[in-house]
Scaffold this active site. Structure first.
Site, PDB file in Angstrom:
ATOM      1  N   LYS A  95      32.431  -0.147  26.418  1.00 19.44           N
ATOM      2  CA  LYS A  95      31.987  -1.541  26.515  1.00 19.44           C
ATOM      3  C   LYS A  95      33.053  -2.469  25.938  1.00 19.44           C
ATOM      4  CE  LYS A  95      27.189  -0.199  26.825  1.00 19.44           C
ATOM      5  NZ  LYS A  95      25.851  -0.004  26.271  1.00 19.44           N
TER       6      LYS A  95
ATOM      7  N   ASP B 227      21.249  -6.698  27.731  1.00 22.77           N
ATOM      8  CA  ASP B 227      20.715  -5.459  28.302  1.00 22.77           C
ATOM      9  C   ASP B 227      19.551  -5.726  29.256  1.00 22.77           C
ATOM     10  OD1 ASP B 227      21.972  -3.046  27.552  1.00 22.77           O
ATOM     11  OD2 ASP B 227      21.164  -3.162  25.519  1.00 22.77           O
TER      12      ASP B 227
ATOM     13  N   GLN C 122      23.114  -0.435  20.727  1.00 24.90           N
ATOM     14  CA  GLN C 122      23.210   0.791  21.515  1.00 24.90           C
ATOM     15  C   GLN C 122      22.051   1.729  21.200  1.00 24.90           C
ATOM     16  OE1 GLN C 122      25.465   1.156  23.922  1.00 24.90           O
ATOM     17  NE2 GLN C 122      24.804   3.195  24.477  1.00 24.90           N
TER      18      GLN C 122
HETATM   19  N1  GUN Z   1      22.046   3.751  25.883  1.00 24.94           N
HETATM   20  C1  GUN Z   1      22.243   4.266  27.118  1.00 24.94           C
HETATM   21  N2  GUN Z   1      22.338   3.283  28.032  1.00 24.94           N
HETATM   22  C2  GUN Z   1      22.195   2.117  27.368  1.00 24.94           C
HETATM   23  C3  GUN Z   1      22.199   0.756  27.759  1.00 24.94           C
HETATM   24  O1  GUN Z   1      22.352   0.384  28.943  1.00 24.94           O
HETATM   25  N3  GUN Z   1      22.036  -0.162  26.760  1.00 24.94           N
HETATM   26  C4  GUN Z   1      21.852   0.200  25.467  1.00 24.94           C
HETATM   27  N4  GUN Z   1      21.677  -0.769  24.565  1.00 24.94           N
HETATM   28  N5  GUN Z   1      21.831   1.457  25.069  1.00 24.94           N
HETATM   29  C5  GUN Z   1      22.003   2.405  26.016  1.00 24.94           C
END
Ligand code: GUN
Length: 284
Positions: free
Chosen positions: A52, A119, A96
């Site tokens: 990210k 998200d 996350q």
């Molecule tokens: N863990 C796995 N995929 C995601 C996601 O798209 N967003 C977040 N915050 N955690 C994740």
């Protein structure tokens, strides 16, 4: 069979965003700022959070990664989120998942300001998707819809089958396919005689979290197969929820793992970050 190149499609999306973001300092005096919070050292999360940050760099978006220890109390994390909510220089906040077990994911998701919820997990944004009111779209489902569009696959009138009913992927992607006028069947672990259903699919989205669970006998020729899985096979090798070797020869198009849906999720996250930034500019 055509391999759906999510890496390439996401790269062109990010290039377009980079051009847009480059115009922001002159127009708005700054660039968007995404804060990503990781709690603990879950190995998959370490990789995702790093990716990210890399994507932010590619788009010219400012990124701050906060790493908190595994034993961070829930209250301390929630306070940290409230600080980020109040910080006017922050446009997007992402925590996350998964989180350590002593922390409620629901509380974390609800605490993030819905206007910074890149998200699309906040109940307000979830409701917006289901009620067709303005909202942030969840990144993986949005990325899947973009992959279909890039491949020239219009869901209208097609039979789509989704395996998996999670809040993050299965449910929202089923809703998006429905809104794109597909006829959608939602399967899950309790589904009886799943192959009979999946063989009807013209579009098959697999987000079950089980390595290689969809095999060639479950897919009809010409199906477009989207594999959201990120699993390990018996040899510890990265694989998807789809048994690529037996399914690919039958599919009209299929996403590889890695390099299919994953990069699209991150490209959509970048889009959402820019959207949160722009929403704030127009509010002023
Ligand atoms: N863990 C796995 N995929 C995601 C996601 O798209 N967003 C977040 N915050 N955690 C994740």
């Amino acid at each position: 069979m055509k391999l759906i190149d999510g890496k390439q499609i996401s790269a062109s999306l990010k290039e377009r965003l980079a051009v847009q973001v480059a115009s922001f300092p002159e127009k708005y005096g700054r660039v968007p700022h995404l804060v990503v919070v990781r709690v603990g050292e879950d190995p998959a999360s370490v990789v995702y959070v790093r990716n990210k940050a890399k994507a932010c760099e590619a788009c010219g978006i400012k990124n701050t990664t906060l790493v908190l220890p595994e034993d961070t109390p829930e209250a301390a994390l929630l306070d940290r989120i409230r600080e980020l909510n109040a910080d006017d220089s922050v446009d997007g906040v992402l925590v996350q998942l998964p989180l350590p077990r002593h922390i409620s994911e629901a509380k974390v998701i609800e605490t993030i300001d819905r206007n910074k919820d890149v998200d699309g997990f906040h109940p307000y944004n979830v409701a917006g998707l289901w009620q067709k009111t303005p909202h942030m779209s969840p990144c993986t489902p949005a990325g899947i819809m973009k992959l279909l569009e890039a491949e020239g696959v219009d869901p209208k009138g097609k039979r789509a089958v989704v395996i998996g009913r999670s809040n993050i992927v299965g449910l929202p992607v089923a809703k998006m396919l429905l809104d794109a006028n597909a006829t959608v069947t939602l399967c899950h672990t309790r589904t009886v005689n799943m192959p009979e259903i999946t063989r009807q699919a013209e579009i098959l989205v697999v987000a079950a979290g089980r390595a290689k669970m969809v095999t060639g006998d479950m897919v009809s020729p010409g199906c477009v197969v989207i594999d959201v899985g990120m699993d390990r096979d018996e040899d510890g090798k990265l694989c998807g929820d789809v048994d690529f070797d037996s399914v690919a020869p039958k599919a009209a198009a299929i996403t590889p793992v890695p390099g299919g849906v994953g990069p699209m999720t991150i490209a959509c996250l970048m889009e959402n970050t820019v959207q949160c930034f722009l929403n704030k500019q127009t509010e002023k």
